[in-house]
Scaffold this motif. Structure first.
Motif, mmCIF file in Angstrom:
data_model
loop_
_atom_site.group_PDB
_atom_site.id
_atom_site.type_symbol
_atom_site.label_atom_id
_atom_site.label_comp_id
_atom_site.label_asym_id
_atom_site.label_seq_id
_atom_site.Cartn_x
_atom_site.Cartn_y
_atom_site.Cartn_z
ATOM 1 N N ASP A 157 0.816 -1.215 0.000
ATOM 2 C CA ASP A 157 0.000 0.000 0.000
ATOM 3 C C ASP A 157 0.850 1.266 0.000
ATOM 4 O O ASP A 157 0.448 2.276 -0.579
ATOM 5 C CB ASP A 157 -0.964 -0.019 1.183
ATOM 6 C CG ASP A 157 -2.013 -1.101 0.991
ATOM 7 O OD1 ASP A 157 -2.928 -0.887 0.190
ATOM 8 O OD2 ASP A 157 -1.884 -2.156 1.626
ATOM 9 N N VAL A 158 2.018 1.204 0.617
ATOM 10 C CA VAL A 158 2.947 2.334 0.545
ATOM 11 C C VAL A 158 3.356 2.556 -0.916
ATOM 12 O O VAL A 158 3.331 3.689 -1.412
ATOM 13 C CB VAL A 158 4.182 2.101 1.439
ATOM 14 C CG1 VAL A 158 5.278 3.103 1.134
ATOM 15 C CG2 VAL A 158 3.789 2.168 2.912
ATOM 16 N N ILE A 159 3.701 1.479 -1.617
ATOM 17 C CA ILE A 159 4.093 1.600 -3.026
ATOM 18 C C ILE A 159 2.914 2.076 -3.869
ATOM 19 O O ILE A 159 3.081 2.954 -4.735
ATOM 20 C CB ILE A 159 4.675 0.272 -3.550
ATOM 21 C CG1 ILE A 159 6.002 -0.027 -2.841
ATOM 22 C CG2 ILE A 159 4.863 0.308 -5.064
ATOM 23 C CD1 ILE A 159 6.562 -1.413 -3.120
ATOM 24 N N ALA A 160 1.721 1.531 -3.622
ATOM 25 C CA ALA A 160 0.534 1.990 -4.365
ATOM 26 C C ALA A 160 0.285 3.472 -4.104
ATOM 27 O O ALA A 160 -0.093 4.221 -5.010
ATOM 28 C CB ALA A 160 -0.691 1.167 -3.981
ATOM 29 N N GLY A 161 0.523 3.912 -2.868
ATOM 30 C CA GLY A 161 0.369 5.334 -2.542
ATOM 31 C C GLY A 161 1.375 6.207 -3.267
ATOM 32 O O GLY A 161 1.032 7.274 -3.780
ATOM 33 N N VAL A 162 2.625 5.759 -3.335
ATOM 34 C CA VAL A 162 3.661 6.517 -4.042
ATOM 35 C C VAL A 162 3.331 6.600 -5.531
ATOM 36 O O VAL A 162 3.435 7.670 -6.154
ATOM 37 C CB VAL A 162 5.058 5.892 -3.816
ATOM 38 C CG1 VAL A 162 6.091 6.492 -4.754
ATOM 39 C CG2 VAL A 162 5.484 6.055 -2.360
ATOM 40 N N LEU A 163 2.928 5.466 -6.124
ATOM 41 C CA LEU A 163 2.569 5.472 -7.558
ATOM 42 C C LEU A 163 1.366 6.379 -7.810
ATOM 43 O O LEU A 163 1.320 7.096 -8.814
ATOM 44 C CB LEU A 163 2.299 4.053 -8.038
ATOM 45 C CG LEU A 163 3.497 3.111 -8.065
ATOM 46 C CD1 LEU A 163 3.072 1.695 -8.452
ATOM 47 C CD2 LEU A 163 4.573 3.628 -9.009
ATOM 48 N N THR A 164 0.418 6.367 -6.897
ATOM 49 C CA THR A 164 -0.745 7.252 -7.027
ATOM 50 C C THR A 164 -0.315 8.707 -6.922
ATOM 51 O O THR A 164 -0.779 9.559 -7.696
ATOM 52 C CB THR A 164 -1.802 6.921 -5.966
ATOM 53 O OG1 THR A 164 -2.208 5.561 -6.108
ATOM 54 C CG2 THR A 164 -3.011 7.833 -6.090
ATOM 55 N N ALA A 165 0.567 9.008 -5.976
ATOM 56 C CA ALA A 165 1.056 10.389 -5.823
ATOM 57 C C ALA A 165 1.739 10.858 -7.109
ATOM 58 O O ALA A 165 1.550 12.008 -7.529
ATOM 59 C CB ALA A 165 2.010 10.482 -4.638
ATOM 60 N N LEU A 166 2.506 9.986 -7.733
ATOM 61 C CA LEU A 166 3.152 10.336 -9.008
ATOM 62 C C LEU A 166 2.114 10.583 -10.098
ATOM 63 O O LEU A 166 2.229 11.538 -10.874
ATOM 64 C CB LEU A 166 4.132 9.240 -9.428
ATOM 65 C CG LEU A 166 5.372 9.076 -8.551
ATOM 66 C CD1 LEU A 166 6.142 7.813 -8.945
ATOM 67 C CD2 LEU A 166 6.254 10.314 -8.631
ATOM 68 N N ALA A 167 1.095 9.733 -10.148
ATOM 69 C CA ALA A 167 0.037 9.900 -11.155
ATOM 70 C C ALA A 167 -0.736 11.190 -10.920
ATOM 71 O O ALA A 167 -1.031 11.937 -11.877
ATOM 72 C CB ALA A 167 -0.907 8.698 -11.126
ATOM 73 N N VAL A 168 -1.061 11.485 -9.675
ATOM 74 C CA VAL A 168 -1.786 12.717 -9.343
ATOM 75 C C VAL A 168 -0.948 13.941 -9.692
ATOM 76 O O VAL A 168 -1.460 14.942 -10.207
ATOM 77 C CB VAL A 168 -2.200 12.708 -7.853
ATOM 78 C CG1 VAL A 168 -2.664 14.066 -7.395
ATOM 79 C CG2 VAL A 168 -3.272 11.666 -7.614
#
Length: 163
Positions: A140-151
């Protein structure tokens, strides 16, 4: 105590879609944290939730031998808050009114995070296959980082930063 922390106050015991409910609760509380103290408070809360989540997941594994029961949603909370970092930081750096809720970014962060958390592409899936407390939290940390990059990329396009 591990169940209170791991289930994020009981939200993880929702009868269906516990991860989605945990992420939605994190979105609302993340907004309230941003409103109360801006990006610094959201960042501190994320670090505290990460430490508490590692503790709860480790205790659950030690006590019951379960590595990632569905009721543990503190990992979704941490990942969702990480996904909100660029939004909160941008608002905080620009001295935006605390009550401002730029809903397209926040809703997009929620939807992208849930997609990555459910689909588990690439590094998210790799982390999910790890056992123990680290694996519970890391996907979930990695999913959060990838989401932050996408946002961030979406904001760059929407605000013309790439032009």
């Amino acid at each position: 105590m591990r169940r209170i922390v791991g289930s994020f106050g009981g939200i993880g015991f929702a009868p269906v879609a516990a991860g989605t409910w945990g992420s939605l609760a994190a979105l609302g509380l993340g907004y309230l944290l941003h409103r109360a103290g801006g990006f610094p408070l959201l960042g501190l809360a994320t670090l505290a939730a990460l430490a508490a989540g590692l503790w709860a997941a480790r205790r659950e594994a030690d006590t019951l031998g379960k590595f990632d029961p569905s009721w543990i949603v503190i990992d979704e909370v941490v990942g969702m808050w990480i996904a909100l970092f660029p939004l909160s930081l941008g608002l905080w750096l620009h001295d935006a009114p605390p009550a401002l809720f730029p809903w397209p970014g926040w809703v997009s962060a929620f939807l992208i995070f849930r997609l990555l958390d459910i689909w588990k592409p690439g590094p998210v899936g790799w982390a999910d296959r790890r056992h123990g407390a680290t694996g519970v939290m890391l996907d979930d940390v990695i999913a959060g980082v990838l989401t932050a990059l996408a946002v961030t990329a979406m904001a760059a396009i929407a605000h013309g930063w790439l032009a």
